[in-house]
Design a protein around this motif. Structure first.
Motif, PDB file in Angstrom:
ATOM      1  N   GLY A  62       1.727  14.093   9.881  1.00  0.00           N
ATOM      2  CA  GLY A  62       2.861  14.578  10.661  1.00  0.00           C
ATOM      3  C   GLY A  62       4.170  13.970  10.225  1.00  0.00           C
ATOM      4  N   PHE A  63       4.155  12.681   9.901  1.00  0.00           N
ATOM      5  CA  PHE A  63       5.368  12.004   9.460  1.00  0.00           C
ATOM      6  C   PHE A  63       5.869  12.610   8.155  1.00  0.00           C
ATOM      7  N   LEU A  64       4.954  12.838   7.214  1.00  0.00           N
ATOM      8  CA  LEU A  64       5.355  13.454   5.941  1.00  0.00           C
ATOM      9  C   LEU A  64       5.966  14.830   6.174  1.00  0.00           C
ATOM     10  N   LEU A  65       5.341  15.611   7.033  1.00  0.00           N
ATOM     11  CA  LEU A  65       5.811  16.967   7.289  1.00  0.00           C
ATOM     12  C   LEU A  65       7.162  16.964   8.000  1.00  0.00           C
ATOM     13  N   GLN A  66       7.283  16.152   9.054  1.00  0.00           N
ATOM     14  CA  GLN A  66       8.508  16.141   9.842  1.00  0.00           C
ATOM     15  C   GLN A  66       9.683  15.483   9.131  1.00  0.00           C
ATOM     16  N   ASN A  67       9.418  14.439   8.373  1.00  0.00           N
ATOM     17  CA  ASN A  67      10.518  13.671   7.785  1.00  0.00           C
ATOM     18  C   ASN A  67      10.818  13.990   6.336  1.00  0.00           C
ATOM     19  N   PHE A  68       9.822  14.507   5.619  1.00  0.00           N
ATOM     20  CA  PHE A  68      10.016  14.801   4.203  1.00  0.00           C
ATOM     21  C   PHE A  68       9.755  16.264   3.862  1.00  0.00           C
ATOM     22  N   THR A  69       9.400  17.056   4.862  1.00  0.00           N
ATOM     23  CA  THR A  69       9.113  18.472   4.686  1.00  0.00           C
ATOM     24  C   THR A  69       8.090  18.687   3.575  1.00  0.00           C
ATOM     25  N   THR A  70       7.021  17.900   3.628  1.00  0.00           N
ATOM     26  CA  THR A  70       5.964  18.028   2.627  1.00  0.00           C
ATOM     27  C   THR A  70       4.612  17.732   3.262  1.00  0.00           C
ATOM     28  N   ASP A  73      18.267  10.248   3.263  1.00  0.00           N
ATOM     29  CA  ASP A  73      17.906   8.836   3.389  1.00  0.00           C
ATOM     30  C   ASP A  73      16.402   8.594   3.434  1.00  0.00           C
ATOM     31  N   SER A  74      15.754   9.002   2.381  1.00  0.00           N
ATOM     32  CA  SER A  74      14.304   8.893   2.308  1.00  0.00           C
ATOM     33  C   SER A  74      13.825   7.443   2.283  1.00  0.00           C
ATOM     34  N   HIS A  75      14.630   6.542   1.761  1.00  0.00           N
ATOM     35  CA  HIS A  75      14.229   5.125   1.753  1.00  0.00           C
ATOM     36  C   HIS A  75      14.157   4.580   3.180  1.00  0.00           C
ATOM     37  N   ALA A  76      15.117   4.951   4.010  1.00  0.00           N
ATOM     38  CA  ALA A  76      15.101   4.519   5.414  1.00  0.00           C
ATOM     39  C   ALA A  76      13.904   5.128   6.145  1.00  0.00           C
ATOM     40  N   LYS A  77      13.561   6.349   5.793  1.00  0.00           N
ATOM     41  CA  LYS A  77      12.398   6.990   6.417  1.00  0.00           C
ATOM     42  C   LYS A  77      11.109   6.262   6.046  1.00  0.00           C
ATOM     43  N   ARG A  78      10.998   5.845   4.782  1.00  0.00           N
ATOM     44  CA  ARG A  78       9.814   5.088   4.378  1.00  0.00           C
ATOM     45  C   ARG A  78       9.755   3.771   5.146  1.00  0.00           C
ATOM     46  N   GLU A  79      10.900   3.109   5.306  1.00  0.00           N
ATOM     47  CA  GLU A  79      10.934   1.855   6.063  1.00  0.00           C
ATOM     48  C   GLU A  79      10.520   2.087   7.514  1.00  0.00           C
ATOM     49  N   GLU A  80      10.969   3.199   8.084  1.00  0.00           N
ATOM     50  CA  GLU A  80      10.581   3.543   9.452  1.00  0.00           C
ATOM     51  C   GLU A  80       9.069   3.734   9.552  1.00  0.00           C
ATOM     52  N   LEU A  81       8.495   4.411   8.573  1.00  0.00           N
ATOM     53  CA  LEU A  81       7.051   4.641   8.549  1.00  0.00           C
ATOM     54  C   LEU A  81       6.303   3.309   8.452  1.00  0.00           C
ATOM     55  N   ILE A  82       6.735   2.446   7.569  1.00  0.00           N
ATOM     56  CA  ILE A  82       6.098   1.136   7.409  1.00  0.00           C
ATOM     57  C   ILE A  82       6.193   0.352   8.718  1.00  0.00           C
ATOM     58  N   ASN A 120       5.826   8.257  -2.401  1.00  0.00           N
ATOM     59  CA  ASN A 120       6.789   7.899  -3.439  1.00  0.00           C
ATOM     60  C   ASN A 120       7.507   9.104  -4.016  1.00  0.00           C
ATOM     61  N   LEU A 121       6.785  10.208  -4.194  1.00  0.00           N
ATOM     62  CA  LEU A 121       7.438  11.436  -4.667  1.00  0.00           C
ATOM     63  C   LEU A 121       8.480  11.906  -3.662  1.00  0.00           C
ATOM     64  N   ALA A 122       8.116  11.873  -2.383  1.00  0.00           N
ATOM     65  CA  ALA A 122       9.052  12.300  -1.338  1.00  0.00           C
ATOM     66  C   ALA A 122      10.294  11.416  -1.315  1.00  0.00           C
ATOM     67  N   VAL A 123      10.092  10.110  -1.481  1.00  0.00           N
ATOM     68  CA  VAL A 123      11.219   9.176  -1.458  1.00  0.00           C
ATOM     69  C   VAL A 123      12.067   9.319  -2.721  1.00  0.00           C
ATOM     70  N   SER A 124      11.429   9.350  -3.879  1.00  0.00           N
ATOM     71  CA  SER A 124      12.197   9.391  -5.126  1.00  0.00           C
ATOM     72  C   SER A 124      12.971  10.691  -5.307  1.00  0.00           C
ATOM     73  N   HIS A 125      12.473  11.775  -4.720  1.00  0.00           N
ATOM     74  CA  HIS A 125      13.169  13.066  -4.823  1.00  0.00           C
ATOM     75  C   HIS A 125      13.999  13.372  -3.584  1.00  0.00           C
ATOM     76  N   ASN A 126      14.050  12.384  -2.663  1.00  0.00           N
ATOM     77  CA  ASN A 126      14.859  12.506  -1.452  1.00  0.00           C
ATOM     78  C   ASN A 126      14.556  13.782  -0.672  1.00  0.00           C
ATOM     79  N   TRP A 127      13.271  14.070  -0.522  1.00  0.00           N
ATOM     80  CA  TRP A 127      12.866  15.249   0.239  1.00  0.00           C
ATOM     81  C   TRP A 127      13.184  15.037   1.711  1.00  0.00           C
ATOM     82  N   GLY A 128      13.327  16.121   2.423  1.00  0.00           N
ATOM     83  CA  GLY A 128      13.691  16.041   3.833  1.00  0.00           C
ATOM     84  C   GLY A 128      15.194  16.125   3.965  1.00  0.00           C
ATOM     85  N   VAL A 173       0.840  -1.202   0.000  1.00  0.00           N
ATOM     86  CA  VAL A 173       0.000   0.000   0.000  1.00  0.00           C
ATOM     87  C   VAL A 173       0.874   1.252   0.000  1.00  0.00           C
ATOM     88  N   PHE A 174       1.873   1.287   0.864  1.00  0.00           N
ATOM     89  CA  PHE A 174       2.714   2.481   0.983  1.00  0.00           C
ATOM     90  C   PHE A 174       3.588   2.692  -0.254  1.00  0.00           C
TER      91      PHE A 174
END
Length: 108
Positions: free
Chosen positions: A71-79, A38-47, A27-35, A19-20
């Motif tokens: 909140g997670f998107l805002l704090q970790n990916f600034t989006t 290490d956006s991939h690690a952040k996605r894993e943390e969220l999952i 996916n946009l936040a991860v692929s563009h490395n926002w925040g 789902v995630f």
């Protein structure tokens, strides 16, 4: 409550991941490395956090989950997900859980 499906529960982390990994805003936040990196690690943390929260056996409040995801998107990916997609992710996860129930779980 229905009897738990042990095989289904074992697959729950992969269901959440599926789902995630299809969630456009994430996916946009991860692929563009926002925040801050290490956006991939952040996605894993969220999952991991979401799997743990749902597997805890506590009542799942969709509003709290939505607030957490926002909140997670805002704090970790600034989006922010202006498309209300965090609200759309929740029913997919809840639907899966309802088909693979676990004892003592209460879903609204």
């Amino acid at each position: 409550a229905a009897a738990p499906n042990a095989q289904g529960l074992a697959l729950f982390p992969e269901a959440v991941r599926a789902v995630f990994e299809r969630w456009t805003a994430l996916n946009l936040a991860v692929s563009h490395n926002w925040g801050d990196g290490d956006s991939h690690a952040k996605r894993e943390e969220l999952i991991s956090h979401c799997v743990g929260g749902f597997a805890s056996g506590k009542k799942v409040d969709p509003t709290e989950v939505e607030d957490f995801l926002d909140g997670f998107l805002l704090q970790n990916f600034t989006t922010e997900a202006d498309d209300d997609s965090p609200r759309e992710v929740i029913p997919l996860t809840r639907q899966w859980l309802m088909h693979h129930p676990q004892p003592n779980r209460s879903l609204p």
